[in-house]
Design an enzyme around this catalytic site. Structure first.
Site, PDB file in Angstrom:
ATOM      1  CG  ASP A 145      -1.997  -1.049   1.176  1.00  0.00           C
ATOM      2  OD1 ASP A 145      -1.757  -2.106   0.568  1.00  0.00           O
ATOM      3  OD2 ASP A 145      -3.071  -0.829   1.772  1.00  0.00           O
ATOM      4  CE  LYS A 208      -5.430   2.094   2.613  1.00  0.00           C
ATOM      5  NZ  LYS A 208      -4.285   1.400   3.255  1.00  0.00           N
ATOM      6  CE  LYS A 244      -7.040  -1.203   2.562  1.00  0.00           C
ATOM      7  NZ  LYS A 244      -5.671  -1.697   2.865  1.00  0.00           N
TER       8      LYS A 244
END
Length: 308
Positions: A145, A208, A244
């Site tokens: 991430d 995300k 996400k």
């Protein structure tokens, strides 16, 4: 493909109105609700990103990742043999080895995700970001991430943002890359849309919303804009990119609303851990409490869900 960027316009009032309508959606009930809860569990990135993380609390987190819901509750729902686990365990790079070893010892194949690239601020040199990514992958992380440099968005340096994300994608190698946009710090929904597009063009497997450390994290207006970008990117390229939301998602009801929004905007095929994740640390506790109530008809006491 900067031509896409010049044509972007987001109708903020319409997005905000739509987001308010989303909050009023009626949730499902009874067994249908329990099924949605279990679906949400399989999409959770169970996370610990605290300064006081130690091997012991990472081991505990990994045990919970493999056994997210009490076995007797799953048996009551006839779901005990379905292999229900969370989608991934997310930790800092320094704790990746602990998580990998704990999950290996538990005999499960849950992927370990690691934050990297100057998380959470992104205010580190690109060389340092790339080195951190490579170390996390070397330690055993199967998902990375990364976090973007917000200044590149705020100053309109789209080619610079593309190049940064592209190099991060290259550093990830075989690992899946989720690109954190930190939407609460991008200034406008138009910037959110543009940053989403650039991140996907540069090879992101997921986009995300947040690090969870910003003042404003996952919100429905931001979610709508990012999902519309994912949909347009899919229409133009045929490539499916995951989504996400992360940060401030704490209740089972919120989780179901996010699932319903994904189904509404992107379709049922996105409702899998391969294309949808929920970034959360305390969400699982509330979902397990709701399942406990569904099965027993009473609210869980502190000792009933000791691993929550």
């Amino acid at each position: 493909e900067l031509g896409w960027m010049s044509k972007v316009h987001v109708n903020r009032p319409a997005v905000v109105r739509y987001a308010e309508w989303i909050k009023k959606w009626r949730t499902v009930k009874d067994n249908w609700q329990a099924a949605w809860f279990l679906k949400a569990v399989t999409c959770i990135d169970l996370t610990t990103l605290s300064g006081d993380d130690t091997p012991s609390n990472v081991y505990r987190l990994c045990f919970k990742a493999k056994h997210p819901i009490r076995e007797d509750l799953l048996k009551a729902l006839d779901m005990h043999d379905k292999g229900i686990t969370v989608g991934a365990v997310c930790v800092y790079p320094a704790r990746v080895t602990d998580a990998v070893n704990a999950l290996k010892a538990a005999g499960c194949n849950i992927p370990v995700a690691s934050v990297a690239a100057g998380f959470p601020s992104g205010q580190t040199p690109l060389e340092t970001k790339l080195a951190e990514i490579k170390l996390a992958v070397e330690y055993g992380a199967r998902e990375i991430d990364i976090v973007i440099s917000r200044s590149l968005v705020l100053t309109g340096q789209w080619e610079g943002l593309y190049e940064e994300i592209r190099q991060c994608r290259e550093a990830c190698g075989e690992a899946h890359m989720k690109t954190i946009l930190a939407t609460g710090e991008l200034g406008s929904l138009t910037n959110v849309y543009k940053a989403s597009m650039i991140a996907m063009m540069a090879g992101s497997d997921f986009i995300k919303t947040s690090t969870g450390k910003e003042v404003e994290n996952a919100t429905f207006p931001v979610g709508v804009v990012m999902m519309r970008a994912i949909r347009e990117f899919y229409w133009k390229t045929g490539n499916k990119v995951g989504f996400k939301p992360a940060g401030s998602i704490r209740t089972a009801k919120e989780a179901i609303t996010w699932l319903m929004l994904v189904k509404e905007e992107l379709g049922v095929e996105w409702l899998t851990p391969e294309l949808f994740r929920l970034g959360a640390s305390s969400l699982l506790e509330d979902i397990e409490k709701q399942i406990f109530y569904h099965v027993t008809g009473s609210y869980a006491l502190q000792h009933d869900l000791a691993m929550a």
